[in-house]
Design a protein around this motif. Structure first.
Motif, PDB file in Angstrom:
ATOM      1  N   TYR A 245      19.941  41.368  40.393  1.00 11.85           N
ATOM      2  CA  TYR A 245      19.665  40.349  39.553  1.00 11.85           C
ATOM      3  C   TYR A 245      18.810  40.861  38.311  1.00 11.85           C
ATOM      4  CZ  TYR A 245      20.834  37.864  43.933  1.00 11.85           C
ATOM      5  OH  TYR A 245      21.294  37.506  45.043  1.00 11.85           O
ATOM      6  N   ARG A 246      19.270  40.356  37.063  1.00 14.00           N
ATOM      7  CA  ARG A 246      18.674  40.389  36.032  1.00 14.00           C
ATOM      8  C   ARG A 246      17.938  39.206  35.458  1.00 14.00           C
ATOM      9  NH1 ARG A 246      21.873  43.298  31.975  1.00 14.00           N
ATOM     10  NH2 ARG A 246      20.388  42.822  30.593  1.00 14.00           N
ATOM     11  N   LEU A 247      16.560  38.888  35.084  1.00 14.01           N
ATOM     12  CA  LEU A 247      16.128  37.696  34.869  1.00 14.01           C
ATOM     13  C   LEU A 247      15.188  38.146  33.484  1.00 14.01           C
ATOM     14  CD1 LEU A 247      15.065  36.184  38.112  1.00 14.01           C
ATOM     15  CD2 LEU A 247      17.294  35.821  37.102  1.00 14.01           C
ATOM     16  N   ASN A 248      15.576  37.246  32.243  1.00 13.03           N
ATOM     17  CA  ASN A 248      14.468  37.472  31.329  1.00 13.03           C
ATOM     18  C   ASN A 248      14.039  36.085  31.153  1.00 13.03           C
ATOM     19  OD1 ASN A 248      15.886  39.977  30.711  1.00 13.03           O
ATOM     20  ND2 ASN A 248      16.180  39.407  28.586  1.00 13.03           N
ATOM     21  N   THR A 249      12.407  36.328  30.798  1.00 14.97           N
ATOM     22  CA  THR A 249      11.707  35.395  30.798  1.00 14.97           C
ATOM     23  C   THR A 249      11.083  35.047  29.219  1.00 14.97           C
ATOM     24  OG1 THR A 249       9.797  36.573  31.344  1.00 14.97           O
ATOM     25  CG2 THR A 249      11.019  35.193  33.239  1.00 14.97           C
ATOM     26  N   LYS A 250      10.616  34.042  28.760  1.00 13.24           N
ATOM     27  CA  LYS A 250      10.044  33.750  27.484  1.00 13.24           C
ATOM     28  C   LYS A 250       9.496  32.552  27.403  1.00 13.24           C
ATOM     29  CE  LYS A 250      13.961  32.240  24.473  1.00 13.24           C
ATOM     30  NZ  LYS A 250      14.501  32.326  23.282  1.00 13.24           N
ATOM     31  N   GLU A 251       8.286  32.304  26.759  1.00 13.32           N
ATOM     32  CA  GLU A 251       7.679  30.942  26.736  1.00 13.32           C
ATOM     33  C   GLU A 251       8.405  30.121  25.577  1.00 13.32           C
ATOM     34  OE1 GLU A 251       3.499  28.952  24.877  1.00 13.32           O
ATOM     35  OE2 GLU A 251       3.588  31.089  26.035  1.00 13.32           O
ATOM     36  N   VAL A 252       8.833  28.918  25.776  1.00 10.93           N
ATOM     37  CA  VAL A 252       9.633  28.062  24.815  1.00 10.93           C
ATOM     38  C   VAL A 252       8.837  26.852  24.559  1.00 10.93           C
ATOM     39  CG1 VAL A 252      11.818  28.998  25.427  1.00 10.93           C
ATOM     40  CG2 VAL A 252      11.018  27.092  26.613  1.00 10.93           C
ATOM     41  N   GLY A 253       7.710  26.610  25.310  1.00  6.86           N
ATOM     42  CA  GLY A 253       6.823  25.442  25.070  1.00  6.86           C
ATOM     43  C   GLY A 253       5.499  25.636  25.547  1.00  6.86           C
ATOM     44  N   LYS A 254       4.471  24.600  25.286  1.00  3.69           N
ATOM     45  CA  LYS A 254       3.335  24.483  25.769  1.00  3.69           C
ATOM     46  C   LYS A 254       3.170  23.166  26.679  1.00  3.69           C
ATOM     47  CE  LYS A 254       0.778  27.417  22.306  1.00  3.69           C
ATOM     48  NZ  LYS A 254       1.847  27.911  21.848  1.00  3.69           N
TER      49      LYS A 254
END
Length: 393
Positions: A245-254
């Motif tokens: 499994y490859r998961l990429n994360t990023k913040e898209v909102g507060k």
């Protein structure tokens, strides 16, 4: 007028290719059971990983979570360990080990998950990071997985170097200080070791149905002595190949909240998890999860938002703050086969019960049975989608 006719024709053409939903086709859908999986801690992510709200990562596999700093990587990994630590019946005799190579684990595990869960997660912080090499990391992983069932989180692989790499770094520092060119790009050495050592871990990993979660983050300068250094992935192609499994994360909102004085404060963030590789079900995609600073990922919030924003069976009434979902607010006996509300015992018609997002999420938190009803609806919707897609083939 012509445009309207074209729009109507396009709509009709689209409907021609929509197959009838046939739940018999669910037998062709990969469904991983609770016994075969380790929960991610997220209902929606579990669906992607296993087609099962109670599933998760397939046992005996490795997971890579990658993303920029502060994008929820650690929280996502810890959520899995917390589920395992809190469910001794399902995960009997499992060890949970968190190797904090960066010494940056700021999550208060006792406050977030409870003292009993926190005590079961073995957080290991090395006294001297310089003494740890990639080779020693793999030796410890093989030892752990060979002896027992375990969930191992390595945070992060970017901090480690090989023995040769450390030697080259010292030599290069001296050469650069003397105004000379460094011998070679030492960063390639890490990828070489990953390619030879990672395969050795896979057999003991599968032996006891374990899980290895490897965290890495964006690094702008892989080699401080190399000009125009680009972003890189620690571990090279070997890490990308051997993980399931490859998961990429990023913040898209507060996520914010106002205090009694009207001032707004950030209390969390919306994290987008992009599934780039999935050997469990093959499904790729993006999901959004609610990460709160004090509580971690709150599944009740993510389930509500998925059913409301992505699926639409929790319906917003226009542009107001009100929602309706008869299947959620009424008992099954109060609805007909099409989901319409039946009259009351006196034959009087009944209306949909309105609620706000915050009110329903609070009910989810206080009424576990109601939240389980919402989770089961997630499974029903997912099954219908899969049956629909199965017919195309």
């Amino acid at each position: 007028m012509a445009r309207k006719k074209n729009d109507e024709k396009a709509s009709e053409d689209a409907n021609i290719y929509l197959p009838e939903i046939n739940k018999d086709n669910l037998e062709y859908v990969d469904f991983l059971s609770k016994e075969d999986t380790i929960s991610s801690g997220s209902t929606i992510l579990n669906l992607y990983l296993s087609n099962n709200i109670d599933g998760g990562y397939r046992k005996g596999t490795a997971v890579r979570i990658h993303g920029p700093e502060g994008s929820g990587k650690t929280a996502l990994a810890v959520a899995t360990e917390a589920v395992v630590a809190s469910n001794s019946d399902r995960y009997k005799d499992y060890k949970t080990v968190y190797t904090d190579l960066e010494g940056g684990l700021t999550i208060n595990l006792a406050k977030r998950y409870g003292k009993n869960v926190a005590e079961k997660i073995d957080v290991q912080v090395p006294e001297e990071l310089f003494d740890i090499t990639i080779q020693s990391l793999f030796q410890e992983a093989v030892s752990l997985f060979s002896d027992s069932s375990a969930i191992l989180v390595t945070d992060s692989t970017d901090t480690l170097k090989t023995i040769k790499q450390k030697q080259l770094d010292e030599e290069n520092k001296k050469l650069v200080a003397d105004g000379k060119e460094p011998k070679e790009n030492a960063m390639m050495e890490a990828a070489k070791v990953f390619s030879t050592e990672l395969p050795k871990v896979m057999s003991p990993l599968r032996m006891h149905d374990s899980l290895w979660v490897l965290i890495s983050q964006n690094r702008a300068t892989p080699n401080p002595y190399e000009k125009n250094a680009a972003y890189h992935v620690s571990g090279g192609n070997a890490l990308l190949y051997y993980v399931s499994y490859r998961l990429n994360t990023k913040e898209v909102g507060k996520i914010t909240k106002k205090d009694p004085f009207g001032n707004e404060h950030k209390i969390g963030q919306i994290v987008e998890v992009k599934i780039l590789k999935n050997r469990g079900t093959g499904k790729l995609g993006e999901i959004k999860l609610a990460l709160y600073d004090q509580y971690g990922f709150v599944d009740e919030v993510s389930v509500f938002d998925w059913l409301a924003d992505e699926i639409g069976i929790i319906r917003r009434q226009g542009k107001t703050a009100w929602y309706v979902a008869d299947w959620l607010t009424y008992d099954e006996a109060d609805l007909d086969s099409d989901g319409n509300i039946l009259p009351d015992e006196n034959g009087n018609p009944r209306e949909s019960k309105k609620f706000t997002r915050s009110d329903m999420i609070n009910r989810f938190l206080k009424e576990p049975e109601l939240f389980q009803k919402a989770r089961k609806k997630c499974q029903e919707v997912w099954d219908v989608i899969n049956a629909d897609l199965a017919e195309i083939f």
